[in-house]
Write a protein that holds these residues in place. Structure first.
Motif, PDB file in Angstrom:
ATOM      1  N   LYS A  27       0.840  -1.201   0.000  1.00 46.46           N
ATOM      2  CA  LYS A  27       0.000   0.000   0.000  1.00 46.46           C
ATOM      3  C   LYS A  27       0.875   1.251   0.000  1.00 46.46           C
ATOM      4  CE  LYS A  27      -4.152  -1.590  -0.055  1.00 46.46           C
ATOM      5  NZ  LYS A  27      -4.953  -1.357  -1.268  1.00 46.46           N
ATOM      6  N   GLN A  83      -8.597  10.175  -6.295  1.00 44.39           N
ATOM      7  CA  GLN A  83      -9.554   9.285  -5.632  1.00 44.39           C
ATOM      8  C   GLN A  83      -8.896   7.966  -5.236  1.00 44.39           C
ATOM      9  OE1 GLN A  83     -12.967   8.760  -8.164  1.00 44.39           O
ATOM     10  NE2 GLN A  83     -13.413  10.957  -8.229  1.00 44.39           N
ATOM     11  N   LEU A  84      -8.150   7.400  -6.164  1.00 41.46           N
ATOM     12  CA  LEU A  84      -7.462   6.133  -5.891  1.00 41.46           C
ATOM     13  C   LEU A  84      -6.433   6.301  -4.774  1.00 41.46           C
ATOM     14  CD1 LEU A  84      -6.995   4.914  -9.564  1.00 41.46           C
ATOM     15  CD2 LEU A  84      -8.640   4.053  -7.882  1.00 41.46           C
ATOM     16  N   GLU A 126      -6.517   8.510  -2.332  1.00 42.39           N
ATOM     17  CA  GLU A 126      -7.233   8.648  -1.063  1.00 42.39           C
ATOM     18  C   GLU A 126      -7.732   7.301  -0.553  1.00 42.39           C
ATOM     19  OE1 GLU A 126     -10.298  11.569  -1.716  1.00 42.39           O
ATOM     20  OE2 GLU A 126      -8.829  13.150  -2.124  1.00 42.39           O
ATOM     21  N   GLU A 127      -8.248   6.472  -1.458  1.00 39.53           N
ATOM     22  CA  GLU A 127      -8.713   5.138  -1.059  1.00 39.53           C
ATOM     23  C   GLU A 127      -7.565   4.302  -0.505  1.00 39.53           C
ATOM     24  OE1 GLU A 127     -10.705   3.362  -4.422  1.00 39.53           O
ATOM     25  OE2 GLU A 127     -12.108   5.041  -4.576  1.00 39.53           O
ATOM     26  N   ASP A 128      -6.428   4.328  -1.191  1.00 42.71           N
ATOM     27  CA  ASP A 128      -5.272   3.570  -0.708  1.00 42.71           C
ATOM     28  C   ASP A 128      -4.776   4.109   0.628  1.00 42.71           C
ATOM     29  OD1 ASP A 128      -5.207   1.661  -2.667  1.00 42.71           O
ATOM     30  OD2 ASP A 128      -3.177   2.105  -3.346  1.00 42.71           O
ATOM     31  N   ARG A 174      -6.612   5.491   2.971  1.00 43.70           N
ATOM     32  CA  ARG A 174      -7.551   4.995   3.987  1.00 43.70           C
ATOM     33  C   ARG A 174      -7.299   3.516   4.278  1.00 43.70           C
ATOM     34  NH1 ARG A 174     -11.118   8.437   1.268  1.00 43.70           N
ATOM     35  NH2 ARG A 174     -11.921   6.748  -0.019  1.00 43.70           N
ATOM     36  N   GLN A 175      -7.071   2.737   3.233  1.00 48.02           N
ATOM     37  CA  GLN A 175      -6.799   1.319   3.426  1.00 48.02           C
ATOM     38  C   GLN A 175      -5.490   1.099   4.183  1.00 48.02           C
ATOM     39  OE1 GLN A 175      -6.978  -0.313  -0.516  1.00 48.02           O
ATOM     40  NE2 GLN A 175      -9.218  -0.317  -0.546  1.00 48.02           N
TER      41      GLN A 175
END
Length: 75
Positions: A24, A52-53, A55-57, A59-60
């Motif tokens: 990640k 967007q991608l 930000e998702e990563d 958060r993950q």
């Protein structure tokens, strides 16, 4: 939860989560480069999707980090 052995102090499951976190982190760094490239090319749609991608990563990665903390506290 997997247990550590005398030859390896890191249990298999913890190693798996560490590897996920590393992947990640590498992905997050790559997205940052790709976003700079999209900015340089004035590619707004690409930049939006990359953000967007990213930000998702992020958060993950935070979820994985927190899970690893919990695993370490249980050990």
């Amino acid at each position: 939860m997997a247990t550590a052995t005398s030859s390896n102090p890191i249990p298999d499951l913890m190693y798996d989560w560490l590897t996920i976190l590393q992947s990640k982190a590498e992905g997050i760094n790559a997205y940052e480069k790709y976003m700079r490239d999209a900015e340089r090319e004035n590619a707004g749609e690409c930049l939006d999707l990359l953000r967007q991608l990213h930000e998702e990563d992020c958060r993950q990665a935070e979820r994985v980090r927190d899970h690893l903390k919990m695993m370490c506290q249980k050990q």
